[in-house]
Design a protein around this motif. Structure first.
Motif, mmCIF file in Angstrom:
data_model
loop_
_atom_site.group_PDB
_atom_site.id
_atom_site.type_symbol
_atom_site.label_atom_id
_atom_site.label_comp_id
_atom_site.label_asym_id
_atom_site.label_seq_id
_atom_site.Cartn_x
_atom_site.Cartn_y
_atom_site.Cartn_z
ATOM 1 N N ILE A 165 0.835 -1.208 0.000
ATOM 2 C CA ILE A 165 0.000 0.000 0.000
ATOM 3 C C ILE A 165 0.869 1.256 0.000
ATOM 4 C CG2 ILE A 165 -1.537 1.374 1.469
ATOM 5 C CD1 ILE A 165 -2.994 -1.219 2.158
ATOM 6 N N ALA A 166 1.918 1.243 0.826
ATOM 7 C CA ALA A 166 2.800 2.405 0.899
ATOM 8 C C ALA A 166 3.475 2.675 -0.442
ATOM 9 C CB ALA A 166 3.854 2.186 1.981
ATOM 10 N N ARG A 167 3.731 1.623 -1.219
ATOM 11 C CA ARG A 167 4.384 1.793 -2.510
ATOM 12 C C ARG A 167 3.434 2.366 -3.569
ATOM 13 N NH1 ARG A 167 9.261 -0.717 -3.576
ATOM 14 N NH2 ARG A 167 10.162 -1.923 -1.868
ATOM 15 N N VAL A 168 2.170 1.875 -3.551
ATOM 16 C CA VAL A 168 1.263 2.258 -4.634
ATOM 17 C C VAL A 168 0.447 3.508 -4.317
ATOM 18 C CG1 VAL A 168 1.084 -0.147 -5.338
ATOM 19 C CG2 VAL A 168 -0.684 0.814 -3.867
ATOM 20 N N ALA A 169 0.315 3.847 -3.034
ATOM 21 C CA ALA A 169 -0.566 4.964 -2.668
ATOM 22 C C ALA A 169 -0.178 6.285 -3.321
ATOM 23 C CB ALA A 169 -0.617 5.105 -1.142
ATOM 24 N N PRO A 170 1.105 6.657 -3.372
ATOM 25 C CA PRO A 170 1.436 7.969 -3.950
ATOM 26 C C PRO A 170 1.131 8.081 -5.441
ATOM 27 C CG PRO A 170 3.226 7.158 -2.572
ATOM 28 C CD PRO A 170 2.281 6.012 -2.761
ATOM 29 N N ALA A 171 1.116 6.944 -6.152
ATOM 30 C CA ALA A 171 0.776 6.977 -7.577
ATOM 31 C C ALA A 171 -0.744 7.059 -7.720
ATOM 32 C CB ALA A 171 1.313 5.740 -8.281
ATOM 33 N N ASP A 172 -1.206 7.207 -8.960
ATOM 34 C CA ASP A 172 -2.649 7.329 -9.174
ATOM 35 C C ASP A 172 -3.218 6.074 -9.823
ATOM 36 O OD1 ASP A 172 -4.445 9.207 -8.324
ATOM 37 O OD2 ASP A 172 -4.748 10.080 -10.304
ATOM 38 N N ALA A 173 -2.484 4.964 -9.711
ATOM 39 C CA ALA A 173 -2.898 3.731 -10.369
ATOM 40 C C ALA A 173 -4.153 3.151 -9.725
ATOM 41 C CB ALA A 173 -1.764 2.707 -10.307
ATOM 42 N N THR A 174 -4.939 2.461 -10.546
ATOM 43 C CA THR A 174 -6.105 1.751 -10.040
ATOM 44 C C THR A 174 -5.646 0.536 -9.246
ATOM 45 O OG1 THR A 174 -7.387 2.441 -11.958
ATOM 46 C CG2 THR A 174 -8.226 0.567 -10.700
#
Length: 496
Positions: A165-174
């Motif tokens: 979650i920490a890795r993907v949260a800053p991006a805007d990916a679905t």
């Protein structure tokens, strides 16, 4: 220090007493039961010891040659607040015991004492200290544990989820959240939102399986006046309401085909149209989807669009079931107990080791949600500050039928509440098992019969505890009592 700390497994106990013989005797007894023991004859030595090594619990004499035991207790808790301290004294009085507990002592024993008393008190103290340290560790990792957007737990499984979650949260990916019901998919979605640049904007969740197709489409995308019967004015949808923020599409696997088509367009082109309108609108929303279904199987069966699946499946995150992260159960149970105690303004109890064993042995088909509900029910049934196995089992396995009703299996007992009197036709019809050609009862009679059967089941599951039954039913206690009086029911009739 008088004793060297060896490397054998077992909790580390510090014994502080100015009588060398008693220190030796306690060390011998405790080491025989698997503890590692260090001893100190003075307050100064005790305070130095807790600064130099890790202590799981302390046994502290109330009268020391160089200090008052209560003052030592306060200083110990100031330096190491997670260390449980059991006070030991030959001068025990009620007033002294109360003062020791008020100052933070875990327990109080008066000389002479029985071995089993000391061992039982110490086992509970060590377990309490362990849970406190886990809570403190979790707070250091995750911040304020009262924040509902936090994923709780210290196991490797949930730590891996937090890391992803920490890795993907800053991006805007679905993101597609997968996992069984009750594993915390919505909490994961909230964590993604809280860690993203969109955190200051709205977070909105919608259950795609809770609404009919036409209503879901209108809720998501909005509609214009006259789009359908009852559409008396223009309405903004959830995509518009979540503008700039995050929209959680929960139970996405249950979304009807028409909605799937529109969702695909949103993901591909960031545009949508309101129901009944031909004008396109741009959308600035991050989509997080969640499901407890196997979407690949749904695609193979033709129930879910393959192109939509791949658009959603950009970053999949699998939420582990509770049975695969049992290391988290003690910590989660403790936290849920604290929340429930605060909610009902009750004293916070602690789990006995035996009760904890029952929790660890359960398979938790309802996952974390089930554990939270069980802890809430247990705190209403608990008679004192110590939760025992039978109070856990009373929630996990509701009481059997009243005497004289004959033997019954656990599954049957859970599925068939014993009616207090022969079930009327209206009740059979209301429960969906009536004969197709049976006379249709009046609506009021059917409603009353269902209501009474529901109350009987709630009381049975709560073992006659009206407060617990009211909570299970989602009603306040006063309203629940009024319903019981209306149907001539009493909680005492259901107590084992």
């Amino acid at each position: 220090m008088n004793d060297e700390i060896d490397a054998t497994p077992g909790p580390h106990i510090l014994v502080v007493d100015d009588e060398p013989h008693l220190c030796e005797l306690l060390a011998y007894r405790l080491e025989h039961h698997g503890y590692r023991v260090s001893t100190e004859l003075s307050a100064r030595g005790a305070l130095e010891a807790i600064e130099q090594t890790s202590i799981d619990a302390m046994i502290l004499d109330l009268r020391l040659d160089d200090a008052d035991g209560l003052e030592v207790l306060s200083e110990v808790l100031k330096r190491s607040p997670d260390v449980p301290v059991v006070i030991l004294t030959a001068h025990g009085t009620i007033e002294t015991a109360v003062e020791a507990i008020q100052r933070g002592a875990y327990g109080f024993l008066t000389k002479p004492f029985q071995d089993y008393e000391l061992l039982q008190k110490l086992a509970h103290a060590v377990e309490s200290g362990r849970l406190k340290r886990e809570v403190a560790g979790l707070r250091r990792i995750m911040g304020d544990a009262s924040n509902d957007s936090r994923l709780l737990g210290t196991s490797e499984a949930i730590a891996a989820v937090r890391e992803r979650i920490a890795r993907v949260a800053p991006a805007d990916a679905t993101v597609l959240l997968l996992g069984e019901s009750g594993t915390g998919k919505e909490l994961a979605a909230r964590s993604i939102h809280a860690l993203s640049p969109r955190k200051a904007k709205p977070f909105i969740a919608v259950n795609c399986g809770a609404l009919p197709a036409e209503l879901l489409e209108s809720e998501l995308f909005g509609h214009v006046k006259g789009a359908f019967t009852g559409a008396s004015r223009d309405k903004e949808g959830l995509f518009a309401a979540a503008r700039g923020g995050t929209l959680l599409l929960d139970e996405i696997g249950e979304a009807p085909h028409a909605v799937q088509v529109k969702l695909l367009r949103v993901l591909q082109e960031k545009r949508f149209t309101k129901v009944g309108s031909s004008a396109e609108e741009e959308v600035d929303v991050r989509i997080v989807a969640a499901t407890n279904r196997e979407l690949r199987a749904e695609v193979s069966a033709g129930r879910f669009r393959e192109d939509l699946f791949y658009r959603l499946h950009v970053v999949p995150i699998l939420m582990p079931p509770l049975r695969e992260r049992k290391d988290d159960i003690p910590l989660l149970a403790e936290l849920f107990l604290r929340r429930a105690a605060a909610r009902y303004n009750l004293a916070e109890p602690h789990l006995s080791p035996e009760a904890l064993s029952v929790l660890l042995a359960h398979s938790w088909p309802g996952n974390v949600r089930e554990l939270a509900n069980v802890m809430e029910g247990v705190i209403l049934l608990c008679q004192d500050k110590r939760i025992r196995p039978q109070e856990i089992k009373a929630i996990l396995s509701p009481p059997a039928r009243p005497p004289g009703s004959g033997p019954v299996s656990e599954r049957t007992a859970q599925a068939e509440p014993p009616p207090a009197e022969p079930e009327p036709p209206s009740a059979r019809w209301a429960s969906g098992v009536g004969e197709p050609d049976a006379p249709l009862p009046p609506l009021r009679a059917a409603r009353d019969s269902f209501e009474r059967a529901y109350l009987v089941e709630a009381l049975r599951r709560a073992g006659g505890n009206v407060s617990a039954a009211a909570k299970l039913a989602g009603r306040n206690r006063t309203d629940f009592h009024d319903l019981l009086r209306k149907h001539g029911l009493s909680g005492s009739d259901f107590k084992a």
